[in-house]
Write a protein that holds these residues in place. Structure first.
Motif, mmCIF file in Angstrom:
data_model
loop_
_atom_site.group_PDB
_atom_site.id
_atom_site.type_symbol
_atom_site.label_atom_id
_atom_site.label_comp_id
_atom_site.label_asym_id
_atom_site.label_seq_id
_atom_site.Cartn_x
_atom_site.Cartn_y
_atom_site.Cartn_z
ATOM 1 N N PRO A 1 3.407 2.303 -17.567
ATOM 2 C CA PRO A 1 3.222 1.045 -18.318
ATOM 3 C C PRO A 1 2.694 -0.123 -17.495
ATOM 4 O O PRO A 1 2.309 -1.143 -18.072
ATOM 5 C CB PRO A 1 4.645 0.740 -18.833
ATOM 6 C CG PRO A 1 5.373 2.030 -18.789
ATOM 7 C CD PRO A 1 4.809 2.748 -17.594
ATOM 8 N N TYR A 2 2.666 0.000 -16.190
ATOM 9 C CA TYR A 2 2.350 -1.140 -15.332
ATOM 10 C C TYR A 2 0.946 -1.015 -14.742
ATOM 11 O O TYR A 2 0.693 -0.164 -13.881
ATOM 12 C CB TYR A 2 3.389 -1.251 -14.217
ATOM 13 C CG TYR A 2 4.804 -1.370 -14.748
ATOM 14 C CD1 TYR A 2 5.289 -2.583 -15.240
ATOM 15 C CD2 TYR A 2 5.644 -0.253 -14.782
ATOM 16 C CE1 TYR A 2 6.569 -2.696 -15.745
ATOM 17 C CE2 TYR A 2 6.931 -0.360 -15.290
ATOM 18 C CZ TYR A 2 7.392 -1.581 -15.773
ATOM 19 O OH TYR A 2 8.661 -1.675 -16.277
ATOM 20 N N HIS A 3 0.057 -1.885 -15.186
ATOM 21 C CA HIS A 3 -1.325 -1.818 -14.696
ATOM 22 C C HIS A 3 -1.414 -2.214 -13.225
ATOM 23 O O HIS A 3 -2.406 -1.926 -12.551
ATOM 24 C CB HIS A 3 -2.243 -2.713 -15.536
ATOM 25 C CG HIS A 3 -2.019 -4.182 -15.314
ATOM 26 N ND1 HIS A 3 -1.091 -4.921 -16.025
ATOM 27 C CD2 HIS A 3 -2.600 -5.045 -14.441
ATOM 28 C CE1 HIS A 3 -1.110 -6.174 -15.609
ATOM 29 N NE2 HIS A 3 -2.017 -6.285 -14.653
ATOM 30 N N GLN A 4 -0.350 -2.852 -12.713
ATOM 31 C CA GLN A 4 -0.345 -3.279 -11.311
ATOM 32 C C GLN A 4 0.010 -2.142 -10.358
ATOM 33 O O GLN A 4 0.012 -2.330 -9.142
ATOM 34 C CB GLN A 4 0.687 -4.392 -11.085
ATOM 35 C CG GLN A 4 0.613 -5.540 -12.055
ATOM 36 C CD GLN A 4 1.564 -5.361 -13.242
ATOM 37 O OE1 GLN A 4 1.843 -4.250 -13.663
ATOM 38 N NE2 GLN A 4 2.030 -6.472 -13.781
ATOM 39 N N VAL A 5 0.324 -0.966 -10.892
ATOM 40 C CA VAL A 5 0.814 0.139 -10.066
ATOM 41 C C VAL A 5 -0.116 1.343 -10.153
ATOM 42 O O VAL A 5 -0.428 1.812 -11.245
ATOM 43 C CB VAL A 5 2.237 0.566 -10.495
ATOM 44 C CG1 VAL A 5 2.757 1.679 -9.585
ATOM 45 C CG2 VAL A 5 3.197 -0.620 -10.489
ATOM 46 N N LEU B 1 0.529 -2.385 -6.309
ATOM 47 C CA LEU B 1 1.460 -1.518 -5.600
ATOM 48 C C LEU B 1 0.956 -0.087 -5.698
ATOM 49 O O LEU B 1 0.496 0.337 -6.763
ATOM 50 C CB LEU B 1 2.863 -1.582 -6.227
ATOM 51 C CG LEU B 1 3.421 -2.941 -6.659
ATOM 52 C CD1 LEU B 1 4.716 -2.752 -7.427
ATOM 53 C CD2 LEU B 1 3.628 -3.830 -5.455
ATOM 54 N N LEU B 2 1.068 0.650 -4.629
ATOM 55 C CA LEU B 2 0.757 2.082 -4.654
ATOM 56 C C LEU B 2 2.066 2.845 -4.547
ATOM 57 O O LEU B 2 2.747 2.811 -3.507
ATOM 58 C CB LEU B 2 -0.190 2.458 -3.516
ATOM 59 C CG LEU B 2 -0.559 3.944 -3.404
ATOM 60 C CD1 LEU B 2 -0.996 4.538 -4.729
ATOM 61 C CD2 LEU B 2 -1.642 4.149 -2.348
ATOM 62 N N CYS B 3 2.446 3.496 -5.638
ATOM 63 C CA CYS B 3 3.672 4.287 -5.694
ATOM 64 C C CYS B 3 3.346 5.700 -5.233
ATOM 65 O O CYS B 3 2.534 6.401 -5.851
ATOM 66 C CB CYS B 3 4.221 4.286 -7.121
ATOM 67 S SG CYS B 3 5.804 5.121 -7.301
ATOM 68 N N VAL B 4 3.978 6.125 -4.160
ATOM 69 C CA VAL B 4 3.579 7.333 -3.445
ATOM 70 C C VAL B 4 4.522 8.489 -3.752
ATOM 71 O O VAL B 4 5.747 8.358 -3.679
ATOM 72 C CB VAL B 4 3.527 7.062 -1.926
ATOM 73 C CG1 VAL B 4 3.208 8.333 -1.153
ATOM 74 C CG2 VAL B 4 2.478 5.984 -1.643
ATOM 75 N N SER C 1 0.795 -1.227 0.000
ATOM 76 C CA SER C 1 0.000 0.000 0.000
ATOM 77 C C SER C 1 0.827 1.276 0.000
ATOM 78 O O SER C 1 0.251 2.375 -0.063
ATOM 79 C CB SER C 1 -0.953 0.015 1.204
ATOM 80 O OG SER C 1 -0.235 0.175 2.417
ATOM 81 N N HIS C 2 2.167 1.150 0.050
ATOM 82 C CA HIS C 2 2.995 2.362 0.080
ATOM 83 C C HIS C 2 4.429 2.003 -0.273
ATOM 84 O O HIS C 2 5.143 1.359 0.510
ATOM 85 C CB HIS C 2 2.954 2.988 1.472
ATOM 86 C CG HIS C 2 3.524 4.367 1.559
ATOM 87 N ND1 HIS C 2 2.764 5.479 1.858
ATOM 88 C CD2 HIS C 2 4.787 4.826 1.412
ATOM 89 C CE1 HIS C 2 3.522 6.556 1.886
ATOM 90 N NE2 HIS C 2 4.778 6.181 1.609
ATOM 91 N N CYS C 3 4.861 2.439 -1.453
ATOM 92 C CA CYS C 3 6.256 2.264 -1.855
ATOM 93 C C CYS C 3 6.653 3.428 -2.751
ATOM 94 O O CYS C 3 5.803 4.210 -3.201
ATOM 95 C CB CYS C 3 6.478 0.930 -2.563
ATOM 96 S SG CYS C 3 5.501 0.699 -4.066
#
Length: 263
Positions: A55-59, A36-39, A5-7
């Motif tokens: 490019p990353y749908h996971q982020v 992943l949540l890129c903060v 939840s926070h990277c």
């Protein structure tokens, strides 16, 4: 499945990991981390961060200015403009840090209030950093109706009374690798008292790698080690902990849930 939840993917020391960003995300996926949540920590750096992970749908991404990265005054118009982007799922990180920068209390408070205002207007949750500023953090959250936006106190290291006050405002509490540190006895006692349906897990990568990786560059894959420690504290299985914290994440960040579905 797990969620980090926070990277801070834009701040990873990839050379130390011996990986590129694609490899970091692949590592996470191999350990069943689905999102992943890129903060953001800086408005100036936000566009490059957003471009890096696009490019990353996971982020998913947040937009804001960390209290230790802000100038004397947060540009509230720029914050509102950037945070309104469809890709932005949260406002922050913002908050107060009197441990590292006690001399900038007033400018930190001003920036925090501006972030709360923007989050309320956009109806996007807040990601709050707080250290050695318990009373002021809660007081400003109450005075400026932060509960209308909701959000999370990330990388929580404070006492139960502060956690309880945040929960009463509808906020979540997120735990990092600190919970695995040998000297974090008080924090573990706090975690045992908190309701599982209001907890998140995070790495705060590249910082604060959990045991058994302490001293290394952190990465999202290690959130499973945080989960294992948390499951032990909450007397549940790792699978139960993973499911609940993942459900909590998508409840708090519905725009991230929408991105997952679209991906």
């Amino acid at each position: 499945m797990f969620v980090d939840s926070h990277c801070h993917l834009d701040r990873l020391e990839l050379d130390k990991l011996g990986l590129d960003l694609e490899g970091v995300i692949a590592n996470a996926q191999q350990r069943q981390i689905e999102h992943l949540l890129c903060v953001s920590v800086s408005l100036a750096e936000y566009p490059a961060m957003a471009k890096l992970v696009k490019p990353y749908h996971q982020v998913s991404v947040s937009c804001g200015e960390h209290p230790l990265h802000q100038s004397d005054s947060v540009d509230v118009e720029l914050l509102a403009k950037l945070a309104a982007g469809a890709e932005v799922v949260a406002v922050g990180e913002t908050g107060l840090d009197y441990f590292y920068s006690p001399d900038s209390k007033l400018s930190q408070q001003d920036g925090f209030v501006k972030h709360i205002s923007v989050a309320r207007k956009l109806q996007k949750p807040l990601i709050i950093h707080t250290r050695d500023a318990r009373s002021d953090t809660i007081a400003l959250m109450k005075a400026h109706a932060a509960d209308e936006a909701g959000g999370v106190l990330h990388c929580f290291t404070e006492n139960y009374e502060m956690a309880r006050a945040a929960l009463d405002l509808g906020f979540y509490i997120s735990l990092s690798g600190i919970v695995t540190f040998r000297n974090a006895t008080e924090l573990r006692d706090v975690v045992r008292k908190l309701p599982l349906d209001r907890l998140l897990i995070e790495t705060d990568a590249p910082y604060l790698a959990p045991v058994p990786h302490r001293g290394k560059t952190n990465q999202p894959a290690y959130v499973t080690d945080v989960a294992a420690a948390m499951a032990d504290l909450k007397a549940v299985t790792v699978q139960q902990l993973a499911k609940q914290t993942t459900d909590n994440f998508y409840q708090l960040f519905p725009l991230a849930r929408a991105k997952r579905s679209a991906g």
